[in-house]
Design a protein around this motif. Structure first.
Motif, PDB file in Angstrom:
ATOM      1  N   GLY A 188      -3.214  25.352  -7.228  1.00  0.00           N
ATOM      2  CA  GLY A 188      -3.390  24.915  -5.851  1.00  0.00           C
ATOM      3  C   GLY A 188      -4.214  23.659  -5.684  1.00  0.00           C
ATOM      4  N   GLU A 189      -4.674  23.073  -6.802  1.00  0.00           N
ATOM      5  CA  GLU A 189      -5.543  21.899  -6.715  1.00  0.00           C
ATOM      6  C   GLU A 189      -4.844  20.712  -6.056  1.00  0.00           C
ATOM      7  OE1 GLU A 189      -7.821  18.791  -9.740  1.00  0.00           O
ATOM      8  OE2 GLU A 189      -7.198  20.754 -10.494  1.00  0.00           O
ATOM      9  N   LEU A 190      -3.574  20.510  -6.366  1.00  0.00           N
ATOM     10  CA  LEU A 190      -2.849  19.369  -5.804  1.00  0.00           C
ATOM     11  C   LEU A 190      -2.772  19.473  -4.290  1.00  0.00           C
ATOM     12  CD1 LEU A 190      -1.223  16.770  -6.371  1.00  0.00           C
ATOM     13  CD2 LEU A 190       0.833  18.201  -6.435  1.00  0.00           C
ATOM     14  N   VAL A 191      -2.355  20.632  -3.804  1.00  0.00           N
ATOM     15  CA  VAL A 191      -2.244  20.820  -2.354  1.00  0.00           C
ATOM     16  C   VAL A 191      -3.607  20.688  -1.688  1.00  0.00           C
ATOM     17  CG1 VAL A 191      -1.683  22.494  -0.537  1.00  0.00           C
ATOM     18  CG2 VAL A 191      -0.130  22.206  -2.475  1.00  0.00           C
ATOM     19  N   ARG A 192      -4.650  21.262  -2.312  1.00  0.00           N
ATOM     20  CA  ARG A 192      -6.000  21.167  -1.729  1.00  0.00           C
ATOM     21  C   ARG A 192      -6.438  19.713  -1.553  1.00  0.00           C
ATOM     22  NH1 ARG A 192      -7.116  25.739  -4.891  1.00  0.00           N
ATOM     23  NH2 ARG A 192      -7.920  24.461  -6.594  1.00  0.00           N
ATOM     24  N   LYS A 193      -6.208  18.901  -2.583  1.00  0.00           N
ATOM     25  CA  LYS A 193      -6.607  17.493  -2.506  1.00  0.00           C
ATOM     26  C   LYS A 193      -5.896  16.764  -1.365  1.00  0.00           C
ATOM     27  CE  LYS A 193      -8.104  16.455  -7.213  1.00  0.00           C
ATOM     28  NZ  LYS A 193      -7.877  15.625  -8.418  1.00  0.00           N
ATOM     29  N   ILE A 194      -4.618  17.047  -1.217  1.00  0.00           N
ATOM     30  CA  ILE A 194      -3.836  16.385  -0.169  1.00  0.00           C
ATOM     31  C   ILE A 194      -4.310  16.836   1.210  1.00  0.00           C
ATOM     32  CG2 ILE A 194      -1.510  15.898   0.699  1.00  0.00           C
ATOM     33  CD1 ILE A 194      -2.169  15.051  -2.275  1.00  0.00           C
ATOM     34  N   GLU A 195      -4.492  18.136   1.357  1.00  0.00           N
ATOM     35  CA  GLU A 195      -4.869  18.661   2.673  1.00  0.00           C
ATOM     36  C   GLU A 195      -6.269  18.227   3.076  1.00  0.00           C
ATOM     37  OE1 GLU A 195      -2.002  22.523   3.249  1.00  0.00           O
ATOM     38  OE2 GLU A 195      -4.013  22.900   2.432  1.00  0.00           O
ATOM     39  N   GLU A 196      -7.151  18.025   2.108  1.00  0.00           N
ATOM     40  CA  GLU A 196      -8.480  17.502   2.427  1.00  0.00           C
ATOM     41  C   GLU A 196      -8.392  16.080   2.983  1.00  0.00           C
ATOM     42  OE1 GLU A 196     -10.667  17.848  -1.186  1.00  0.00           O
ATOM     43  OE2 GLU A 196     -10.889  20.026  -1.043  1.00  0.00           O
ATOM     44  N   ALA A 197      -7.369  15.347   2.548  1.00  0.00           N
ATOM     45  CA  ALA A 197      -7.223  13.942   2.965  1.00  0.00           C
ATOM     46  C   ALA A 197      -6.468  13.781   4.269  1.00  0.00           C
ATOM     47  CB  ALA A 197      -6.517  13.146   1.852  1.00  0.00           C
ATOM     48  N   ILE A 198      -5.419  14.582   4.489  1.00  0.00           N
ATOM     49  CA  ILE A 198      -4.545  14.335   5.640  1.00  0.00           C
ATOM     50  C   ILE A 198      -4.389  15.538   6.568  1.00  0.00           C
ATOM     51  CG2 ILE A 198      -3.242  12.576   4.377  1.00  0.00           C
ATOM     52  CD1 ILE A 198      -0.939  14.626   4.138  1.00  0.00           C
ATOM     53  N   GLY A 199      -5.079  16.647   6.272  1.00  0.00           N
ATOM     54  CA  GLY A 199      -4.921  17.864   7.093  1.00  0.00           C
ATOM     55  C   GLY A 199      -3.899  18.803   6.469  1.00  0.00           C
ATOM     56  N   ASP A 200      -3.806  19.983   7.045  1.00  0.00           N
ATOM     57  CA  ASP A 200      -2.957  21.027   6.475  1.00  0.00           C
ATOM     58  C   ASP A 200      -1.477  20.639   6.493  1.00  0.00           C
ATOM     59  OD1 ASP A 200      -5.186  22.534   6.046  1.00  0.00           O
ATOM     60  OD2 ASP A 200      -4.852  23.908   7.722  1.00  0.00           O
ATOM     61  N   LEU A 201      -0.799  20.982   5.393  1.00  0.00           N
ATOM     62  CA  LEU A 201       0.659  20.877   5.340  1.00  0.00           C
ATOM     63  C   LEU A 201       1.240  22.211   5.783  1.00  0.00           C
ATOM     64  CD1 LEU A 201       1.076  19.015   1.914  1.00  0.00           C
ATOM     65  CD2 LEU A 201       1.159  18.030   4.205  1.00  0.00           C
ATOM     66  N   GLU A 202       2.485  22.180   6.231  1.00  0.00           N
ATOM     67  CA  GLU A 202       3.123  23.402   6.791  1.00  0.00           C
ATOM     68  C   GLU A 202       4.122  23.975   5.811  1.00  0.00           C
ATOM     69  OE1 GLU A 202       4.601  22.553  10.777  1.00  0.00           O
ATOM     70  OE2 GLU A 202       3.151  20.931  10.931  1.00  0.00           O
ATOM     71  N   LYS A 220       0.826  -1.206   0.000  1.00  0.00           N
ATOM     72  CA  LYS A 220       0.000   0.000   0.000  1.00  0.00           C
ATOM     73  C   LYS A 220       0.863   1.260   0.000  1.00  0.00           C
ATOM     74  CE  LYS A 220      -3.786  -2.131   2.616  1.00  0.00           C
ATOM     75  NZ  LYS A 220      -4.546  -2.092   3.895  1.00  0.00           N
ATOM     76  N   LEU A 221       0.355   2.280  -0.672  1.00  0.00           N
ATOM     77  CA  LEU A 221       0.974   3.602  -0.617  1.00  0.00           C
ATOM     78  C   LEU A 221       0.613   4.273   0.707  1.00  0.00           C
ATOM     79  CD1 LEU A 221       0.158   4.843  -4.221  1.00  0.00           C
ATOM     80  CD2 LEU A 221       2.409   4.184  -3.378  1.00  0.00           C
ATOM     81  N   GLY A 222       1.307   5.359   1.000  1.00  0.00           N
ATOM     82  CA  GLY A 222       1.006   6.122   2.210  1.00  0.00           C
ATOM     83  C   GLY A 222      -0.352   6.791   2.125  1.00  0.00           C
ATOM     84  N   LYS A 223      -0.836   7.244   3.266  1.00  0.00           N
ATOM     85  CA  LYS A 223      -2.148   7.884   3.328  1.00  0.00           C
ATOM     86  C   LYS A 223      -2.223   9.112   2.422  1.00  0.00           C
ATOM     87  CE  LYS A 223      -5.415   9.780   6.718  1.00  0.00           C
ATOM     88  NZ  LYS A 223      -5.616  10.109   8.161  1.00  0.00           N
ATOM     89  N   GLY A 224      -1.161   9.908   2.420  1.00  0.00           N
ATOM     90  CA  GLY A 224      -1.131  11.099   1.570  1.00  0.00           C
ATOM     91  C   GLY A 224      -0.650  10.819   0.163  1.00  0.00           C
ATOM     92  N   THR A 225       0.371   9.964   0.037  1.00  0.00           N
ATOM     93  CA  THR A 225       0.938   9.701  -1.296  1.00  0.00           C
ATOM     94  C   THR A 225      -0.022   8.921  -2.178  1.00  0.00           C
ATOM     95  OG1 THR A 225       2.132   7.859  -0.270  1.00  0.00           O
ATOM     96  CG2 THR A 225       3.383   9.873  -0.700  1.00  0.00           C
ATOM     97  N   ASP A 226      -0.924   8.162  -1.577  1.00  0.00           N
ATOM     98  CA  ASP A 226      -1.964   7.490  -2.362  1.00  0.00           C
ATOM     99  C   ASP A 226      -2.842   8.530  -3.062  1.00  0.00           C
ATOM    100  OD1 ASP A 226      -3.495   5.046  -3.136  1.00  0.00           O
ATOM    101  OD2 ASP A 226      -5.068   5.985  -1.941  1.00  0.00           O
TER     102      ASP A 226
END
Length: 510
Positions: free
Chosen positions: A496-510, A457-463
């Motif tokens: 910003g679509e890529l970052v939005r998709k990730i942050e919706e899945a795993i929370g805000d990145l810093e 399995k891939l990681g929670k965010g990398t998936d």
């Protein structure tokens, strides 16, 4: 958006410049503007000698202008200073420049009439955007040349874009129902003497850099999995014994992205440690995050400052000639940003090389193609990344260390801040493309990994990252035109679509 000269943010600039949000002045700003203007009119009536109000400009500061010529003085200033050359600045940059000029004038230290500022606001709100050539500013006395081209349209001259068409400034104002300004004493100087062109370009550059600092962590995490990275290097304990804030933030981002991944390895499992392009991601990306945070702080001070000359302190009944138009704070910060963002591209390109190089990619096919020889696969994608990285290196030479005296040596040290800002924005664009190439290569590498072992399995965010890439770019089976793929990936990075998709899945990145 209510403008008061005090609390504009980089995010606010984007809302107006890119998204088209309307603006208005606060009641407090209106009061300060009117009080400042009243004092200027009293000074002119008394015939006092004040630079740029009742004198000429630059080396002509000792030439006194008669009261009947003060209006002509301001018009001549705008026409004579509109000597820009080169490509036109993007519309969003010019809109940002207009907003920042309004915000500076709203502080009430410039002596401009309220009606003049309202014309600029009306142009902004109705979509009349001056055509402003990108070259010609020395960054002191501010951005004289680009701002003069902005003001040309305010007085019904020059050229502008309105409703998607290029036309004369006068026609654009007429179609939008805006009356041209007739400049009065000090107004021409107050409108062009400041750092708003470099700050506008810089605001867009820093906004892009903030986004890229997250995207780089996302790309790095995907490559980390593709190359079976040793996750021990991301351990929080490692970061806390060298607690630079950016380093700690980056490692935390990476751990969130890779949480649950079965493609990463542990120390000694397949290898003892990784090459620096993987192992040192927190240290490199982290230093860049800290640089970006610093530059953002500088820019947010600058865009809420009074930067023209002279400044009107109406409550003390003082007019003081100073040097707030000098762009050195922005110039040095933009050079710093250029170096920082270039490093994001540098380390990303090294990860791309490891992904495509059969001697370095942990058992993946050469250039990530099944039929090497007949197909070149992703071989040339690394060439493009290398070319962009090399271009960034040439663009990273600091503009702020150069100065050429002007105005018969009256203005004997200048910042070149607008050149620094333009270079920084170009580096952000180049780095976006490099990171898009890394996404393309890392996703292709993971295809081979997953085909070999479908149970992992891939990681929670990398998936989420992998699926976002594959939603718009299919796996490369046979050679195809890859610039199309890179452009698609660049678009989801920039908007910003890529970052939005990730942050919706795993929370805000810093």
């Amino acid at each position: 958006m209510v403008i008061n000269g005090e609390n504009l943010t980089i995010e606010d600039v984007l809302k107006v410049a890119v998204e088209g949000e309307k603006v208005e002045l606060s009641a407090e700003a209106i009061e300060k503007i009117e009080r400042s203007r009243e004092y200027v009119e009293n000074v002119v009536e008394k015939g006092e000698v004040i630079y740029g109000v009742t004198t000429g400009f630059g080396k002509f500061c000792n030439v006194v202008i008669s009261p009947e010529d003060t209006r002509k003085l301001q018009i001549n200033l705008i026409r004579s200073h509109a000597v820009g050359v080169g490509d036109y600045l993007p519309e969003e940059v010019v809109r940002a420049m207009m907003l920042l000029r309004v915000n500076a004038l709203a502080k009430g230290y410039s002596g401009v009439r309220l009606s003049t500022i309202m014309t600029l606001i009306e142009m902004l709100n109705k979509g009349v955007t001056p055509l402003v050539p990108c070259q010609g500013s020395l960054g002191a006395s501010g951005d004289l040349v680009p701002l003069a081209h902005m003001v040309l349209v305010m007085i019904g001259e020059g050229e502008a874009v309105y409703e998607g068409k290029v036309m004369t400034g006068g026609e654009a104002l007429a179609r939008a129902g805006i009356r041209p300004v007739i400049l009065e004493a000090k107004e021409g100087l107050a409108l062009i003497n400041g750092t708003q062109a470099m700050s506008a370009i810089g605001s867009l550059a820093i906004a892009g850099a903030v986004n890229l600092s997250k995207v780089a962590d996302i790309c790095g995490a995907l490559s980390f999995e593709a190359l079976n990275g040793v996750i021990d290097a991301l351990d929080e304990r490692v970061q806390l014994v060298r607690p630079h804030p950016g380093q700690v933030s980056c490692a935390r981002n990476m751990r969130k992205l890779l949480e649950g991944s079965e493609f990463v390895t542990r120390q000694g499992q397949l290898k003892v440690q990784d090459a620096y392009a993987l192992r040192c991601i927190p240290q490199v990306h982290g230093a860049i995050k800290d640089a970006i945070r610093h530059v953002k702080r500088v820019l947010e001070i600058e865009i809420n400052s009074a930067t023209d000359n002279p400044l009107i302190f109406s409550e003390e009944e003082r007019v003081i000639s100073g040097g707030n138009f000098h762009g050195e704070p922005v110039a040095i910060s933009m050079d710093y940003l250029s170096i920082a963002v270039s490093e994001l591209a540098n380390i990303s390109e090294r990860r791309v090389e490891r992904l495509v190089n059969p001697h370095l990619n942990e058992g993946l096919p050469a250039f990530l193609t099944e039929k090497g020889g007949l197909n070149s696969g992703l071989m040339i994608s690394q060439y493009t990344a290398a070319a962009l990285v090399s271009e960034n290196k040439t663009l990273s030479f600091p503009a702020s260390v150069d100065s050429i005296p002007s105005s018969a040596n009256q203005e004997d040290h200048v910042s070149m801040g607008t050149i620094a800002a333009r270079k920084a924005l170009k580096i952000v664009e180049n780095t976006t493309n490099v990171l898009a190439i890394e996404l393309l290569c890392a996703a292709q590498a993971l295809d081979f990994r997953m085909e070999k072992n479908r149970s992992l399995k891939l990681g929670k965010g990398t998936d989420v990252v992998y699926k976002a890439v594959r939603d718009i770019v299919p796996k490369i089976v046979e050679d195809r035109v890859l610039s199309i793929d890179v452009k698609k990936l660049t678009n989801i990075i920039k908007n910003g679509e890529l970052v939005r998709k990730i942050e919706e899945a795993i929370g805000d990145l810093e």
